[in-house]
Write an enzyme that holds these catalytic residues in place. Sequence first.
Site, mmCIF file in Angstrom:
data_model
loop_
_atom_site.group_PDB
_atom_site.id
_atom_site.type_symbol
_atom_site.label_atom_id
_atom_site.label_comp_id
_atom_site.label_asym_id
_atom_site.label_seq_id
_atom_site.Cartn_x
_atom_site.Cartn_y
_atom_site.Cartn_z
ATOM 1 N N HIS A 46 8.565 3.200 2.095
ATOM 2 C CA HIS A 46 7.398 2.463 1.602
ATOM 3 C C HIS A 46 6.899 3.176 0.341
ATOM 4 O O HIS A 46 7.082 4.386 0.204
ATOM 5 C CB HIS A 46 6.330 2.526 2.710
ATOM 6 C CG HIS A 46 5.091 1.732 2.452
ATOM 7 N ND1 HIS A 46 4.061 2.207 1.673
ATOM 8 C CD2 HIS A 46 4.699 0.516 2.889
ATOM 9 C CE1 HIS A 46 3.088 1.297 1.645
ATOM 10 N NE2 HIS A 46 3.448 0.270 2.381
ATOM 11 N N ASP A 64 7.045 9.805 7.859
ATOM 12 C CA ASP A 64 6.132 8.676 7.708
ATOM 13 C C ASP A 64 6.198 7.887 9.011
ATOM 14 O O ASP A 64 7.162 7.151 9.259
ATOM 15 C CB ASP A 64 6.566 7.833 6.503
ATOM 16 C CG ASP A 64 5.753 6.541 6.387
ATOM 17 O OD1 ASP A 64 4.972 6.242 7.314
ATOM 18 O OD2 ASP A 64 5.925 5.831 5.385
ATOM 19 N N GLN A 74 4.961 3.004 10.977
ATOM 20 C CA GLN A 74 5.479 1.905 11.820
ATOM 21 C C GLN A 74 6.019 2.439 13.147
ATOM 22 O O GLN A 74 6.573 1.670 13.932
ATOM 23 C CB GLN A 74 6.589 1.139 11.085
ATOM 24 C CG GLN A 74 6.160 0.488 9.789
ATOM 25 C CD GLN A 74 5.250 -0.719 9.996
ATOM 26 O OE1 GLN A 74 5.075 -1.229 11.107
ATOM 27 N NE2 GLN A 74 4.648 -1.173 8.917
ATOM 28 N N LYS A 130 -2.592 0.064 12.303
ATOM 29 C CA LYS A 130 -1.357 -0.597 12.749
ATOM 30 C C LYS A 130 -1.137 -0.423 14.253
ATOM 31 O O LYS A 130 -0.174 -0.910 14.810
ATOM 32 C CB LYS A 130 -0.153 -0.024 11.994
ATOM 33 C CG LYS A 130 -0.174 -0.351 10.497
ATOM 34 C CD LYS A 130 1.112 0.059 9.860
ATOM 35 C CE LYS A 130 1.005 0.217 8.360
ATOM 36 N NZ LYS A 130 0.945 -1.042 7.634
HETATM 37 N N1 7TS Z 1 4.465 3.725 5.392
HETATM 38 C C1 7TS Z 1 4.965 2.647 6.005
HETATM 39 C C2 7TS Z 1 6.310 2.709 6.654
HETATM 40 C C3 7TS Z 1 4.210 1.482 6.074
HETATM 41 O O1 7TS Z 1 4.691 0.417 6.702
HETATM 42 C C4 7TS Z 1 2.926 1.445 5.472
HETATM 43 C C5 7TS Z 1 2.111 0.190 5.439
HETATM 44 C C6 7TS Z 1 2.450 2.612 4.866
HETATM 45 C C7 7TS Z 1 3.253 3.727 4.832
HETATM 46 C C8 7TS Z 1 1.089 2.697 4.263
HETATM 47 O O2 7TS Z 1 0.120 2.648 5.259
HETATM 48 P P1 7TS Z 1 -1.433 2.590 4.896
HETATM 49 O O3 7TS Z 1 -2.091 2.352 6.203
HETATM 50 O O4 7TS Z 1 -1.777 3.868 4.256
HETATM 51 O O5 7TS Z 1 -1.579 1.425 3.955
HETATM 52 N N2 7TS Z 1 2.880 -0.977 5.497
HETATM 53 C C9 7TS Z 1 2.486 -2.242 5.258
HETATM 54 C C10 7TS Z 1 3.341 -3.321 5.429
HETATM 55 O O6 7TS Z 1 4.494 -3.246 5.791
HETATM 56 N N3 7TS Z 1 2.683 -4.458 5.124
HETATM 57 O O7 7TS Z 1 1.440 -4.126 4.761
HETATM 58 C C11 7TS Z 1 1.300 -2.752 4.853
#
Ligand code: 7TS
Length: 409
Positions: free
Chosen positions: A121, A198, A201, A224
């Site tokens: 990501h 990371d 997910q 999430k």
């Molecule tokens: N890493 C992964 C694997 C992710 O799926 C996401 C967010 C992040 C980092 C960032 O997370 P945050 O909470 O700091 O934003 N992924 C997604 C997605 O797949 N669709 O919207 C956000």
Amino acid sequence: MLSTDIRSHFPILHQEINGHPLVYLDSGATSQKPTQVIEAIKNYYELENSNVHRGVHTLGNRATDSYEGAREKVRKFINATSTKEVIFTRGTTTSLNTVARSYGLANVKEGDEIVITYMEHHSNIIPWQQLAKETGATLKYIDLEADGTLSLENVRATITDKTKIVSVVYVSNVLGTMNPIKEITQIAHEHGAIMVVDGAQASPHIKLDVQALDCDFLAFSGHKMCGPTGIGVLYGKQALLEKMEPIEFGGEMIDFVGLYESTWKELPWKFEGGTPIIAGAIGLGAAIDFLEEIGLDEIEKHEHELAAYAMDKMSAIEGLTIYGPTDPSKRAGIITFNLNDVHPHDLATVLDMNGIAVRAGHHCAQPLMKWLQVSATARASFYLYNTKEDIDSLIAGLRTAKEYFNDVY
Ligand code: 7TS
């Protein structure tokens, strides 16, 4: 399969969208919240709201107990040895940036290597790009197999004695691939590199155990995993965190402040500058209670079953391409696909007209899109509240979309 009673805990699911019952298949972006989490946040604001760590009045003590109680829940959830290793952040993005800015700038120099993969990501790419630029280090990518998995041979071929940091996603938000983190960590350690995971997910879906994985840092987001937005976690091994400097300075994180010099609080608070995300942490604690009551193993099993069911039905749709591992046991409940030449935004719009929420776009993974040789995809992502009926609705929606676009494309 988990009982459909679980749905009764999620008020948002019981509504119609565009005249159809809502089918929410976008939990990869953010999950829905159960009543238990909503109530915990409401309860905090109605009965405890106060700032923490000031220890004078009763409300303040209640808020502190709840906030620190949530930290202990996180500690147990990931099996960290101490709450000193659990730092509350705004989310995965902030957690990964903290590692890059604090550990990275102090330990990476010109000629060193930082290793990531093509399936990261943006949050696990850009902090390392910036670090590489500022230090003169080289950013290297581990290549993927044709089915979107990582082979340990490629991992071994990419990590060298020059590698200082390896940072890999546990579960890909696009391909659903589940990576062999324990094995990659071992390889990183053999070369003297640290391992960053990371877990954005992963934390919602699989039981995490930082001691068994032996990773040095783990980042994840509350939103999430049934928790609220604005709260996340950075786990780090105590020995590393002790040596690291904070990246945010101000109230809450200090021990003594002089005119020209200051000292920091002990772990974990030295990394939590400013009034912390109190309600968020309490909400995350309630989410952990909720998930643990159901059982992470049960949740993972449920999602594998849904993914297998969906992949089976989707493969029967002519012109539909699914990206990532074909073996459902190698993936979490995330299915990314394209239908003929239909633009995924158009596809998602037609599905939305039928009450079905999926994500379309590059999923914050543009290097992976390039690797897949597509500009965008559609993605259905499942969670504990999804059912086989939801998948049936998706399949029906896809067939409707296929007919609809037959004349257009
Ligand atoms: N890493 C992964 C694997 C992710 O799926 C996401 C967010 C992040 C980092 C960032 O997370 P945050 O909470 O700091 O934003 N992924 C997604 C997605 O797949 N669709 O919207 C956000």
